[in-house]
Enzyme design. Structure first.
Site, short mmCIF file in Angstrom:
data_model
loop_
_atom_site.label_atom_id
_atom_site.label_comp_id
_atom_site.label_asym_id
_atom_site.label_seq_id
_atom_site.Cartn_x
_atom_site.Cartn_y
_atom_site.Cartn_z
N ASP A 1 10.73 -5.58 -19.47
CA ASP A 1 11.49 -5.55 -20.72
C ASP A 1 11.90 -4.12 -21.05
OD1 ASP A 1 12.10 -6.12 -23.66
OD2 ASP A 1 11.39 -8.08 -23.01
N HIS B 1 11.91 -4.32 -28.69
CA HIS B 1 11.97 -5.66 -28.11
C HIS B 1 10.75 -5.97 -27.24
CE1 HIS B 1 13.59 -8.83 -25.37
NE2 HIS B 1 14.21 -9.23 -26.46
N SER C 1 14.22 -14.80 -26.53
CA SER C 1 13.28 -13.74 -26.14
C SER C 1 11.93 -13.93 -26.81
CB SER C 1 13.83 -12.37 -26.57
OG SER C 1 14.76 -11.88 -25.66
#
Length: 891
Positions: A185, A218, A522
């Site tokens: 990621d 994220h 996600s």
């Protein structure tokens, strides 16, 4: 040659998606070329309303910087480094903006993008959208979308706390202990108090160091959902975390970074991989997908986000479309949805909320009025003030209806499907604070066609009051990408998990509290990755296929507002139920069945498939077997044995035969096979496709170079055009269409080319070996399948000539002039006898390939007496033009 494709995170981002790597065509097109280039440029959701302002994102034909800088590493790209290309892209942006403002004088640029996306956010008149789309430099025009968070706690919804109370074979609590989960990621905040105990390693493939620090938030959010163990608890709070940074500071990454992360995760012996990222193309076997398939064969469970391009069919991206990974769709948690009841009628009808709509009322009695299709003219015919308007759907974008209702003084809108069944609307735009825009829109919900027709009939009968209430339950979320998977014709996603308003960890450098909410597939994906970690701790001998089947076989089917189950191409097998998955005594493999793509009107087809049933218990089991169809019951028959007996710790097989009458309407047909053993029932969704609409026969996937010089240096002599064929077409033809005059050249043609990926090399010549003249070309790869044509377009500039210095003036104060060149890379100067060239930064596009430059000499740059200055101009493929000028200063 390796292909390098960009990946972006699958969270709530206001970023456009689309192609990556087609160059601009500099010259103005003829009407014929303009029509070709303009085709399909307006992405669904872009509304070209006359007399109204439209806020959109313009995607340029040039690749974003992260893509080009990666391509340049292959030595096939025309520019040398990221800095040079970023500067060049800035010039192209200025050029395109100037051109667009000529055709749309009121156009206002709000923001430009050059890193993971190439383009700009603009506001312009809706009337001018088609004019702007006609520019060759415009690849697509995207709507601006924002996804709004709705609720909080999520791990309990999939049953994780119940599993933590269980014990594994070593009498330890099932919390993920001993299981390594790789988070591929944007990196992780490795010092976060809820994560640092779990972190055991990682690497930063963006900056090539051992500290994969998250600059976006994220990856940290994803990691927290998997294994946070502090103020909040992830699904597997004692799992070990490996962090691999493959997405940069702007949330984008390229194939080489992603594959590096995958390889390192394999080397570091990860048990589970989480990839909450994706590419907006529905293809099953691109480079990252192939790498992940190999990881699965090595025994690693791979979990991938299905994408945020829903609710459109075929919107699943790569690598989620890969067959053996677990792709994850997003559902809501238990949220209140408005329920409508006409006063004087007993029927209660549930609605769907729309992402980012102002809050729709959940209780009270209101006046209702029929507003037709919600147009301005419809509202002018009625008194909607203070009332709720009933509107018939005429598209997926409901913003115009909500605006019209606002102007008419309506308090809210219920918009019903013009067809039978439930439906989703495209998420709405938010205000400058990323909140529902209450100044612009009224609250709005969608409702099924049957419910809407019923309400309309009640209105016609004089019943004008409705009573609102609410019901709480889970639903599929509108942005979650839908299947099927193109080319393999299979069900995607595999399963669903909560993906709306998920509370998890964030880097404290971005959020002081260290926690925050995010939405997207996600956020759904790490729920499944954490669940896989718990399954592997409890069942260390299970392979990826068994983990996948356990989660899928036992999943909970979610239902729409009409209490009908969502299709498998929306929710896969359903929302995962962790306690049922971890305690199952039986597994059915594969977790889904595909009966493939069929050609219509070719008679009755018989297709055989086989399911493997594993009895994990110590006793023989008798299963009741049945198959159910969701649609096509008049033309499809699925045959299975009524019972199956499997011995203790043994395996059995279920033959599944489909008889499909291809005279059925073209479309997607789904159903499921069920096996029941006492109280436990396992399910396997299946799919068959009778030449449905909507899938891409051919998909453009990028090119290695955007400008070529066949007579130049080796690295600039050709470009590789990459495309994917989902089927075997009867014919394929590649042509080049000139932007000047629209002349077409045949480059290549063949019959029955193989399906799958093709890297086609073009060196600027036609099929007879004749060189094409310099200029801009649209390369059209056209194929024919079942009598219908499909195409993919690429843009290439042939440039065999050096730049032309049309004007040059110099004095003691400055050096200025003009240069004629379509793809100008650099203008620089130096004094005679000096080694280094000085870059001229003040470089501006004028018009029609003409640039002007200006350099003001600073004190000491010129010497007293005679100064011999050489001006050097370079284009993107290495052509160089120089010109000398003499400047005399007093002694």
């Amino acid at each position: 040659m390796k292909k390098l494709i960009p990946y972006v995170l699958c969270a709530s981002l206001v970023l456009g998606t689309g192609g990556w790597g087609s160059p601009a065509v500099a010259a103005s097109p003829t009407p014929h070329v303009a029509a070709t280039a303009q085709k399909n440029k307006l992405v669904p959701g872009v509304v070209a309303s006359k007399g109204k302002q439209a806020s959109v994102i313009i995607e340029m034909s040039e690749a974003p910087t992260v893509v080009y800088s990666s391509l340049s590493k292959t030595k096939k790209g025309p520019l040398k480094n990221e800095g040079e290309y970023r500067k060049y892209l800035g010039q192209k942006q200025k050029q395109l903006i100037a051109e667009m403002k000529e055709r749309s004088p009121g156009l206002r640029v709000k923001r430009t993008y050059d890193t993971v996306f190439s383009g700009m956010a603009v506001t312009l008149k809706g009337d001018d959208l088609q004019k702007v789309a006609a520019f060759p430099g415009v690849k697509r025009i995207h709507p601006i979308r924002t996804y709004k968070a709705l609720m909080s706690k999520s791990a309990p919804l999939i049953g994780a706390p119940d599993v933590w109370k269980m014990r594994d074979g070593r009498k330890q609590a099932v919390t993920g202990k001993g299981i390594k989960v790789a988070v591929i990621d944007s990196g992780v905040d490795m010092n976060h108090p809820d994560l640092k105990k779990n972190m055991i390693g990682g690497y930063d493939f963006v900056e090539n160091d051992k500290i994969p620090q998250d600059e976006v938030g994220h990856g940290t959010h994803v990691a927290g959902t998997i294994a946070a163990n502090g103020k909040i608890k992830g699904v597997a709070p004692e799992a070990s975390l490996l962090a691999y940074r493959v997405l940069g500071a702007h949330g984008g990454g390229t194939t080489d970074w992603v594959i590096s992360g995958i390889e390192q995760a394999v080397k570091d012996r990860a048990d589970v991989m989480n990839l909450s990222l994706g590419m907006d193309v529905n293809v099953p076997d691109e480079a990252v997908s192939q790498s992940l398939e190999r990881a699965v064969k090595k025994g690693i469970v791979v979990v991938v986000a299905n994408g945020n391009a829903g609710p459109a069919t075929w919107s699943v991206g790569a690598p989620a479309a890969s067959p053996n990974i677990i792709s994850v769709g997003a559902s809501t948690k238990i949220i209140p949805s408005p329920v409508v009841q006409v006063v004087g009628d007993n029927k209660k009808m549930e609605t769907n909320l729309i992402t980012s709509s102002p809050q729709f009322p959940l209780k009270g009695t209101y006046q209702l009025v029929d507003a037709g299709k919600g147009k301005k003219s419809d509202f002018k015919k009625i008194d909607a003030k203070g009332k709720i308007a009933l509107v018939q759907r005429s598209g997926d974008d409901v913003q115009e209806v909500a605006e019209n209702a606002k102007r008419a003084g309506a308090m809210a809108v219920i918009i019903y499907n013009h067809l039978k069944g439930d439906w989703f609307a495209i998420p709405m735009e938010t205000n400058e604070n990323d909140e529902p825009d209450t100044k612009r829109f009224v609250p709005i919900v969608t409702i099924s066609g049957d419910f809407g027709t019923h309400i309309k009939n009640q209105l016609a009968a004089g019943k004008t009051e409705i009573k609102l209430s609410s019901v709480k339950r889970e639903k599929m979320v509108d942005f979650s990408s839908r299947g099927p998977a193109n080319g393999i014709w299979d069900v995607k996603p595999d399963v669903t998990a909560p993906g709306v308003d998920i509370v998890s960890t964030l880097p404290r450098s971005l959020e002081k509290t260290g926690y925050g909410k995010m939405s997207g597939t996600s956020m759904a994906t790490p729920h499944v990755a954490g669940a896989a970690a718990l399954l592997l701790q409890k069942h260390p001998d299970w392979n990826p296929e068994q983990v996948k089947s356990a989660l899928s076989n036992t999943a909970v089917k979610l239902k729409d507002t009409e209490k009908k189950e969502y299709s498998p191409i929306s929710q896969g097998a359903g929302r995962i139920d962790l306690p049922k998955a971890i305690t199952t005594q039986s597994l059915v493999v594969s977790n889904r069945l595909s009966f493939g793509l069929l050609q219509p009107k070719t008679g009755v087809k018989k297709i055989d498939r086989t399911l493997r049933v594993e009895n994990l218990s110590g006793k023989a089991k008798r299963y009741a077997v049945r198959a159910e169809l969701d649609n096509g019951k008049k033309g499809i028959r699925v045959t299975v044995p009524s019972t199956l007996v499997v011995g203790a710790k043994s395996q059995g097989q279920v033959p599944v035969t489909m008889s499909f009458n291809t005279s059925l309407p073209r479309g997607i047909y789904t159903g499921a096979v069920f096996l029941k053993d006492g109280k436990q029932e396992l399910k396997v969704p299946f799919i068959a496709l009778n030449e449905p609409k909507g899938y891409e026969v051919i998909t453009s996937l990028g090119q290695s170079a955007y400008i070529i010089s066949p007579d130049g240096k080796d690295e600039h002599k050709f470009t590789l055009l990459t495309y994917y064929l989902a089927v075997v077409p009867s014919s394929l033809k590649i042509t080049a269409e000139s932007s000047e005059g629209g002349k077409k050249y045949l480059l290549y043609q063949t019959n029955n080319p193989a399906a799958g990926y093709t890297d086609w090399m073009w060196d600027g010549k036609d099929s007879k070996g004749k060189k094409l003249p310099d200029g801009d070309y649209v390369i059209i790869v056209e194929c024919e399948y079942l009598g219908k044509k499909a195409e993919a377009n690429f843009f290439v500039l042939i440039d065999t000539k050096a730049p032309v210095i049309t004007e040059l003036t110099a004095d003691a104060d400055q050096l200025s002039g003009k240069v004629k060149e379509a793809w100008l890379e650099e203008v620089s100067w130096r004094l005679a006898g000096e080694k280094d060239w000085q870059i001229i930064e003040d470089l501006n596009y004028v018009e029609d390939g003409l640039f002007e430059f200006h350099h003001a000499f600073t004190k000491g740059q010129l010497k007293p007496g005679k100064n011999s200055v050489t001006l050097r101009v370079k284009d993107a493929v290495g052509h160089v033009t120089t010109k000398k000028v003499e400047i005399a200063l007093p002694q």
